[in-house]
Scaffold this motif. Structure first.
Motif, PDB file in Angstrom:
ATOM      1  N   UNK A 180       7.152  -7.422  -4.042  1.00 10.46           N
ATOM      2  CA  UNK A 180       6.482  -6.119  -3.953  1.00 10.46           C
ATOM      3  C   UNK A 180       7.406  -5.018  -4.448  1.00 10.46           C
ATOM      4  N   UNK A 181       8.663  -5.059  -4.030  1.00 11.49           N
ATOM      5  CA  UNK A 181       9.625  -4.057  -4.482  1.00 11.49           C
ATOM      6  C   UNK A 181       9.818  -4.148  -5.995  1.00 11.49           C
ATOM      7  N   UNK A 182       9.910  -5.373  -6.516  1.00 14.03           N
ATOM      8  CA  UNK A 182      10.111  -5.531  -7.955  1.00 14.03           C
ATOM      9  C   UNK A 182       8.913  -5.010  -8.743  1.00 14.03           C
ATOM     10  N   UNK A 183       7.704  -5.273  -8.268  1.00 17.74           N
ATOM     11  CA  UNK A 183       6.508  -4.736  -8.938  1.00 17.74           C
ATOM     12  C   UNK A 183       6.564  -3.209  -9.002  1.00 17.74           C
ATOM     13  N   UNK A 184       7.025  -2.611  -7.919  1.00 16.03           N
ATOM     14  CA  UNK A 184       7.122  -1.151  -7.869  1.00 16.03           C
ATOM     15  C   UNK A 184       8.191  -0.661  -8.839  1.00 16.03           C
ATOM     16  N   UNK A 185       9.326  -1.313  -8.862  1.00 14.46           N
ATOM     17  CA  UNK A 185      10.402  -0.934  -9.786  1.00 14.46           C
ATOM     18  C   UNK A 185       9.948  -1.128 -11.230  1.00 14.46           C
ATOM     19  N   UNK A 231       0.820  -1.201   0.000  1.00 18.97           N
ATOM     20  CA  UNK A 231       0.000   0.000   0.000  1.00 18.97           C
ATOM     21  C   UNK A 231       0.863   1.265   0.000  1.00 18.97           C
ATOM     22  N   UNK A 232       1.902   1.297   0.851  1.00 19.57           N
ATOM     23  CA  UNK A 232       2.787   2.466   0.912  1.00 19.57           C
ATOM     24  C   UNK A 232       3.456   2.731  -0.429  1.00 19.57           C
ATOM     25  N   UNK A 233       3.893   1.685  -1.107  1.00 18.26           N
ATOM     26  CA  UNK A 233       4.613   1.865  -2.364  1.00 18.26           C
ATOM     27  C   UNK A 233       3.689   2.146  -3.540  1.00 18.26           C
ATOM     28  N   UNK A 293       2.547   8.129  -6.998  1.00 19.96           N
ATOM     29  CA  UNK A 293       2.717   7.970  -8.450  1.00 19.96           C
ATOM     30  C   UNK A 293       4.186   7.890  -8.845  1.00 19.96           C
ATOM     31  N   UNK A 294       5.056   8.483  -8.049  1.00 16.19           N
ATOM     32  CA  UNK A 294       6.494   8.417  -8.323  1.00 16.19           C
ATOM     33  C   UNK A 294       7.110   7.250  -7.557  1.00 16.19           C
ATOM     34  N   UNK A 295       7.769   6.374  -8.278  1.00 17.72           N
ATOM     35  CA  UNK A 295       8.427   5.227  -7.660  1.00 17.72           C
ATOM     36  C   UNK A 295       9.584   5.685  -6.767  1.00 17.72           C
ATOM     37  N   UNK A 296      10.358   6.634  -7.247  1.00 23.14           N
ATOM     38  CA  UNK A 296      11.469   7.137  -6.441  1.00 23.14           C
ATOM     39  C   UNK A 296      10.967   7.750  -5.138  1.00 23.14           C
ATOM     40  N   UNK A 297       9.911   8.538  -5.234  1.00 22.76           N
ATOM     41  CA  UNK A 297       9.340   9.158  -4.037  1.00 22.76           C
ATOM     42  C   UNK A 297       8.736   8.112  -3.108  1.00 22.76           C
ATOM     43  N   UNK A 298       8.128   7.089  -3.678  1.00 22.69           N
ATOM     44  CA  UNK A 298       7.529   6.032  -2.865  1.00 22.69           C
ATOM     45  C   UNK A 298       8.596   5.336  -2.019  1.00 22.69           C
ATOM     46  N   UNK A 314      12.357   5.328 -14.261  1.00 20.57           N
ATOM     47  CA  UNK A 314      13.624   4.697 -13.912  1.00 20.57           C
ATOM     48  C   UNK A 314      14.422   4.347 -15.162  1.00 20.57           C
ATOM     49  N   UNK A 315      15.717   4.314 -15.003  1.00 22.22           N
ATOM     50  CA  UNK A 315      16.642   3.989 -16.077  1.00 22.22           C
ATOM     51  C   UNK A 315      16.345   2.577 -16.595  1.00 22.22           C
ATOM     52  N   UNK A 316      16.147   2.403 -17.902  1.00 17.09           N
ATOM     53  CA  UNK A 316      15.828   1.080 -18.448  1.00 17.09           C
ATOM     54  C   UNK A 316      16.942   0.045 -18.267  1.00 17.09           C
ATOM     55  N   UNK A 317      18.134   0.495 -17.923  1.00 22.25           N
ATOM     56  CA  UNK A 317      19.241  -0.439 -17.700  1.00 22.25           C
ATOM     57  C   UNK A 317      19.147  -1.127 -16.336  1.00 22.25           C
ATOM     58  N   UNK A 318      18.244  -0.671 -15.471  1.00 25.07           N
ATOM     59  CA  UNK A 318      18.091  -1.258 -14.135  1.00 25.07           C
ATOM     60  C   UNK A 318      17.557  -2.683 -14.253  1.00 25.07           C
ATOM     61  N   UNK A 319      18.156  -3.587 -13.497  1.00 25.23           N
ATOM     62  CA  UNK A 319      17.655  -4.954 -13.381  1.00 25.23           C
ATOM     63  C   UNK A 319      16.698  -4.966 -12.192  1.00 25.23           C
ATOM     64  N   UNK A 320      15.401  -5.027 -12.481  1.00 25.34           N
ATOM     65  CA  UNK A 320      14.373  -4.868 -11.447  1.00 25.34           C
ATOM     66  C   UNK A 320      14.491  -5.911 -10.339  1.00 25.34           C
ATOM     67  N   UNK A 321      14.736  -7.152 -10.708  1.00 25.93           N
ATOM     68  CA  UNK A 321      14.813  -8.215  -9.707  1.00 25.93           C
ATOM     69  C   UNK A 321      16.013  -8.023  -8.782  1.00 25.93           C
ATOM     70  N   UNK A 322      17.176  -7.752  -9.352  1.00 27.62           N
ATOM     71  CA  UNK A 322      18.383  -7.553  -8.541  1.00 27.62           C
ATOM     72  C   UNK A 322      18.255  -6.328  -7.649  1.00 27.62           C
ATOM     73  N   UNK A 323      17.701  -5.249  -8.188  1.00 28.42           N
ATOM     74  CA  UNK A 323      17.540  -4.041  -7.395  1.00 28.42           C
ATOM     75  C   UNK A 323      16.548  -4.283  -6.252  1.00 28.42           C
ATOM     76  N   UNK A 324      15.470  -4.986  -6.531  1.00 28.96           N
ATOM     77  CA  UNK A 324      14.485  -5.296  -5.488  1.00 28.96           C
ATOM     78  C   UNK A 324      15.128  -6.096  -4.361  1.00 28.96           C
TER      79      UNK A 324
END
Length: 193
Positions: free
Chosen positions: A134-139, A72-74, A78-83, A148-158
C-alpha cells in the motif's frame, strides 16, 4: 442437522477483537470473552475452535479492515507527502488524545506472540508486507505525478516507512514526551523529499 447459530458471529468477533486488543492474548480469559461477546463457551468452541482460533479470526478481521483503512487514508489525499504526513500525525494524535488507545492490534500481536508462535509470526509478517505494498503504491503515485524525487526507490522507501510505523507504534506504548515523538515523525517524513 446442525443447529443454526443463535448469535451474530460478526458482532461476537468484533467484541472478542476489542477484548484481545485491550488486554492481549495471554491476559484475556475465556470469562472476559464470553462476558463481552454475550455467548457461552460452547459457542466459542463450536464456532472458532478455541481461544487461539478466536484470536486468529479476530486478528485476520483486524488486518483486513486496517489495510483497507490505511489504503483509504493514503488515497484520499492528492498529495502523497501530505497523505503520509496526515497518516503519521494521526497515529500520534490518537495516542495523546483523551480516548484510550491500545496501539495497533496487529503490532501488539507481533510483539506478544510472534517470537514464540510461527502462525502469528507469519500472519503479522503478511500484514507488514501488505502495508508495504500500500505504501509503495502511494509512493509510485507520487513518482508518477512528479511530486516525489525520481531517484527514490519506492519499494525500499515503503519498507522503511513500514518499519518506522511499527517502531513508532511500539514506542508509543511507553507514552514518551510528545516532542520526542513529533520530532521523530518530522524526520521520518523527510524520507519523502
Amino acid at each position: 442437522m446442525a443447529r443454526p447459530r443463535e448469535f451474530d458471529e460478526e458482532k461476537a468477533l468484533d467484541a472478542a477483537m476489542q477484548v484481545f486488543w485491550e488486554k492481549g492474548f495471554e491476559a484475556t480469559s475465556l470469562s472476559d470473552l464470553t462476558s463481552r461477546m454475550g455467548i457461552q463457551r460452547p459457542s466459542i468452541y463450536s464456532t472458532f475452535g478455541d481461544k487461539k482460533g478466536l484470536f486468529e479470526a479476530a486478528l485476520r478481521k483486524y488486518t483486513s479492515s486496517h489495510a483497507a483503512y490505511v489504503r483509504n487514508k493514503l488515497q484520499n489525499n492528492s498529495s502523497v507527502k501530505e497523505a503520509f504526513r496526515d497518516f503519521f500525525e494521526n497515529i500520534v494524535a490518537k495516542e495523546y488524545g483523551q480516548n484510550p488507545n491500545w496501539g495497533c492490534f496487529c503490532i501488539n500481536s507481533m510483539v506478544e506472540l510472534s517470537p514464540h508462535d510461527e502462525k502469528f509470526e507469519i500472519l503479522t509478517r503478511e500484514h507488514q508486507m501488505y502495508l508495504s505494498v500500500i505504501f509503495q503504491e502511494t509512493i509510485d503515485r507520487g513518482l508518477s505525478s512528479g511530486e516525489l524525487n525520481p531517484a527514490i526507490n519506492a519499494k525500499s522507501l515503503a519498507q522503511t516507512l513500514v518499519i518506522s510505523l511499527i517502531g513508532l507504534t511500539v514506542i508509543m506504548k511507553s507514552r514518551p514526551e510528545r516532542s520526542f515523538v513529533d520530532n521523530s515523525v518530522k524526520e521520518i517524513l523527510t524520507l519523502l523529499r
